[in-house]
Motif scaffolding. Structure first.
Motif: not given
Length: 120
Positions: A65-74
């Motif tokens: 789904l190409a869901a972003p990695d929230l640990t990186e996004r933050m």
């Protein structure tokens, strides 16, 4: 005797009403990062990586789904508490329409802000 019981019940209720908000205010802002982590894992973790722990692996659906990695996004300085709140209240075409109450939103935002590594 009844008057005394009623009075002690009222006093007990007042103490609870004062203690609960005081306990919440003792945290670093609204929301509980502990509860928020659990909610984030339960609600978002199927598609997003939501933890920095070394054993945490991206969920299988993240690649599809190409869901972003929230640990990186933050890490992005543009991701602020206000931006998160707005995002969590807006529907997105590739995400399920998740409805959070105010407390759940506070908790998830509190947890996600801890991923920045600094204060909120």
């Amino acid at each position: 005797m009844v008057k005394s019981l009623c009075r002690s019940s009222v006093v007990g209720l007042v103490l609870v009403m004062v203690a609960v908000p005081a306990a919440r205010a003792a945290s670093d802002g609204p929301g509980s990062p502990g509860y928020g982590r659990q909610l984030t894992e339960d609600i978002c973790g199927e598609c997003h990586r939501v933890s920095k722990t070394p054993t945490a692996k991206p969920p299988p659906m993240q690649e599809d789904l190409a869901a972003p990695d929230l640990t990186e996004r933050m890490r992005d300085p543009g991701i602020t508490e206000l931006a998160l709140r707005s995002y969590l209240q807006t529907s997105h075409p590739v995400m399920p329409n998740i409805r959070l109450n105010a407390e759940e939103t506070d908790d998830i935002v509190a947890y996600l802000m801890t991923l920045k590594g600094g204060s909120r």
